[in-house]
Design a protein around this motif. Sequence first.
Motif, PDB file in Angstrom:
ATOM      1  N   LEU A   2      90.923  32.429  72.288  1.00  0.00           N
ATOM      2  CA  LEU A   2      90.851  31.575  73.285  1.00  0.00           C
ATOM      3  C   LEU A   2      90.180  32.202  74.457  1.00  0.00           C
ATOM      4  O   LEU A   2      89.471  31.224  75.051  1.00  0.00           O
ATOM      5  CB  LEU A   2      92.351  31.301  73.961  1.00  0.00           C
ATOM      6  CG  LEU A   2      93.314  30.561  72.798  1.00  0.00           C
ATOM      7  CD1 LEU A   2      94.729  30.446  73.395  1.00  0.00           C
ATOM      8  CD2 LEU A   2      92.782  29.233  72.494  1.00  0.00           C
ATOM      9  N   LYS A   3      89.984  33.409  74.616  1.00  0.00           N
ATOM     10  CA  LYS A   3      89.421  33.897  75.945  1.00  0.00           C
ATOM     11  C   LYS A   3      87.882  33.740  75.691  1.00  0.00           C
ATOM     12  O   LYS A   3      86.837  33.949  76.611  1.00  0.00           O
ATOM     13  CB  LYS A   3      89.504  35.490  76.154  1.00  0.00           C
ATOM     14  CG  LYS A   3      91.068  35.751  76.591  1.00  0.00           C
ATOM     15  CD  LYS A   3      91.274  37.061  76.809  1.00  0.00           C
ATOM     16  CE  LYS A   3      92.752  37.310  77.502  1.00  0.00           C
ATOM     17  NZ  LYS A   3      92.996  38.720  77.729  1.00  0.00           N
ATOM     18  N   THR A   6      84.378  28.666  74.856  1.00  0.00           N
ATOM     19  CA  THR A   6      83.671  28.362  75.890  1.00  0.00           C
ATOM     20  C   THR A   6      83.507  26.637  76.012  1.00  0.00           C
ATOM     21  O   THR A   6      83.856  25.956  74.936  1.00  0.00           O
ATOM     22  CB  THR A   6      82.177  28.615  75.997  1.00  0.00           C
ATOM     23  OG1 THR A   6      81.449  28.218  75.047  1.00  0.00           O
ATOM     24  CG2 THR A   6      82.217  30.170  76.277  1.00  0.00           C
ATOM     25  N   ALA A  71      84.108  20.448  82.595  1.00  0.00           N
ATOM     26  CA  ALA A  71      84.605  21.579  82.134  1.00  0.00           C
ATOM     27  C   ALA A  71      83.948  22.912  82.777  1.00  0.00           C
ATOM     28  O   ALA A  71      82.799  23.108  82.122  1.00  0.00           O
ATOM     29  CB  ALA A  71      84.823  21.503  80.541  1.00  0.00           C
ATOM     30  N   GLU A  73      85.636  26.170  82.311  1.00  0.00           N
ATOM     31  CA  GLU A  73      85.943  26.977  81.571  1.00  0.00           C
ATOM     32  C   GLU A  73      86.894  26.407  80.333  1.00  0.00           C
ATOM     33  O   GLU A  73      87.714  25.380  80.854  1.00  0.00           O
ATOM     34  CB  GLU A  73      86.909  28.125  82.294  1.00  0.00           C
ATOM     35  CG  GLU A  73      87.949  27.763  82.989  1.00  0.00           C
ATOM     36  CD  GLU A  73      88.808  28.818  83.498  1.00  0.00           C
ATOM     37  OE1 GLU A  73      88.600  29.900  83.026  1.00  0.00           O
ATOM     38  OE2 GLU A  73      89.133  28.755  84.902  1.00  0.00           O
ATOM     39  N   ALA A  74      86.880  27.111  79.198  1.00  0.00           N
ATOM     40  CA  ALA A  74      87.788  26.557  78.224  1.00  0.00           C
ATOM     41  C   ALA A  74      89.269  27.198  78.430  1.00  0.00           C
ATOM     42  O   ALA A  74      89.644  27.993  77.787  1.00  0.00           O
ATOM     43  CB  ALA A  74      87.270  26.786  76.849  1.00  0.00           C
ATOM     44  N   THR A  75      89.994  26.546  79.053  1.00  0.00           N
ATOM     45  CA  THR A  75      91.472  27.108  79.383  1.00  0.00           C
ATOM     46  C   THR A  75      92.655  26.586  78.161  1.00  0.00           C
ATOM     47  O   THR A  75      92.173  25.808  77.538  1.00  0.00           O
ATOM     48  CB  THR A  75      92.000  26.353  80.707  1.00  0.00           C
ATOM     49  OG1 THR A  75      91.979  24.968  80.619  1.00  0.00           O
ATOM     50  CG2 THR A  75      91.294  26.497  81.983  1.00  0.00           C
ATOM     51  N   PRO A  76      93.283  27.354  78.066  1.00  0.00           N
ATOM     52  CA  PRO A  76      94.053  27.131  76.972  1.00  0.00           C
ATOM     53  C   PRO A  76      94.772  25.455  76.791  1.00  0.00           C
ATOM     54  O   PRO A  76      95.043  25.135  75.651  1.00  0.00           O
ATOM     55  CB  PRO A  76      95.519  27.920  76.887  1.00  0.00           C
ATOM     56  CG  PRO A  76      94.801  29.194  77.842  1.00  0.00           C
ATOM     57  CD  PRO A  76      93.720  28.641  78.734  1.00  0.00           C
ATOM     58  N   SER A  77      95.129  25.159  77.924  1.00  0.00           N
ATOM     59  CA  SER A  77      95.643  23.654  78.073  1.00  0.00           C
ATOM     60  C   SER A  77      94.286  22.843  77.686  1.00  0.00           C
ATOM     61  O   SER A  77      94.857  21.767  77.099  1.00  0.00           O
ATOM     62  CB  SER A  77      96.190  23.483  79.636  1.00  0.00           C
ATOM     63  OG  SER A  77      95.035  23.647  80.594  1.00  0.00           O
ATOM     64  N   LEU A  78      93.333  23.231  78.182  1.00  0.00           N
ATOM     65  CA  LEU A  78      91.999  22.089  77.997  1.00  0.00           C
ATOM     66  C   LEU A  78      91.901  22.302  76.068  1.00  0.00           C
ATOM     67  O   LEU A  78      91.916  21.127  75.833  1.00  0.00           O
ATOM     68  CB  LEU A  78      90.904  22.720  78.413  1.00  0.00           C
ATOM     69  CG  LEU A  78      89.633  22.033  78.067  1.00  0.00           C
ATOM     70  CD1 LEU A  78      89.720  20.453  78.365  1.00  0.00           C
ATOM     71  CD2 LEU A  78      88.312  22.489  78.799  1.00  0.00           C
ATOM     72  N   GLU A 129      93.484  16.830  83.171  1.00  0.00           N
ATOM     73  CA  GLU A 129      93.008  18.271  83.050  1.00  0.00           C
ATOM     74  C   GLU A 129      91.429  18.474  83.590  1.00  0.00           C
ATOM     75  O   GLU A 129      91.286  19.431  84.119  1.00  0.00           O
ATOM     76  CB  GLU A 129      92.890  18.740  81.517  1.00  0.00           C
ATOM     77  CG  GLU A 129      92.624  20.322  81.165  1.00  0.00           C
ATOM     78  CD  GLU A 129      93.606  21.449  81.845  1.00  0.00           C
ATOM     79  OE1 GLU A 129      93.213  22.273  82.357  1.00  0.00           O
ATOM     80  OE2 GLU A 129      94.646  20.904  82.022  1.00  0.00           O
ATOM     81  N   ARG A 133      91.761  17.827  88.206  1.00  0.00           N
ATOM     82  CA  ARG A 133      91.579  19.272  88.734  1.00  0.00           C
ATOM     83  C   ARG A 133      90.353  19.791  89.285  1.00  0.00           C
ATOM     84  O   ARG A 133      90.161  20.947  89.617  1.00  0.00           O
ATOM     85  CB  ARG A 133      92.178  20.178  87.701  1.00  0.00           C
ATOM     86  CG  ARG A 133      93.704  19.955  87.358  1.00  0.00           C
ATOM     87  CD  ARG A 133      94.019  21.015  86.313  1.00  0.00           C
ATOM     88  NE  ARG A 133      95.551  20.804  86.029  1.00  0.00           N
ATOM     89  CZ  ARG A 133      96.030  21.685  85.260  1.00  0.00           C
ATOM     90  NH1 ARG A 133      95.653  22.998  84.926  1.00  0.00           N
ATOM     91  NH2 ARG A 133      97.536  21.316  85.142  1.00  0.00           N
TER      92      ARG A 133
END
Length: 201
Positions: A2-3, A6, A71, A73-78, A129, A133
């Motif tokens: 997940l980290k 992108t 977007a 960053e590719a957050t976990p929720s995204l 999301e 935000r």
Amino acid sequence: MLKRATPERLSTFSDGVFAVLITVLVLELRPPERPTFEALLALWPTWLSYAVSYLFIAIVWANHHYLMRYASEATPSLLWFNFAHLFSISLLPLSTAWMAVSELAPQPVAFYAAVFFLVNATYLALTWELIHRTPSGRIPPRARRIMRVRSVTTLCLFGAAAVVALKYPIVGLGICICCLIGYLNPEPPWAEEQPDGNEQT
């Protein structure tokens, strides 16, 4: 994993899913058994189902690209909202084929409208999301309100279409088609500013 994700990779992966779904829709088309135009015209429920679904995927794809521009960053929720959105879209070939084979029978059309409802619900989650935000300076408040109202309104209409289709399938399908018009242009005409630096191509 997940980290290392992108927004660009997420958008590329989503593009691949949309392309596969369009291909699957095409593969579901079958020629008529008799070599006549009458036989071809008799398959109008199939062609109508395919045309609406193709337009739907194209509109969802365009709106998805619009959202992904915001977007950072590719957050976990995204990631999970995006997977949920793609899952709902993946149900479209099944619902399209069932509706076509049944020749627009009530329950298949109701299921088809329910898939539209699910797609719009997950799109609303993506909108929350990515848009709500986002710092207010990048998206005018009026544009935010219009996007929120549009999403909630069409969500209610898709739900109504699923119910109506159980009694009047053509009317239910017509409601779905009308709702698509509101998403032909992903960006509200009242938006005053464009995001810079994060636009996806």
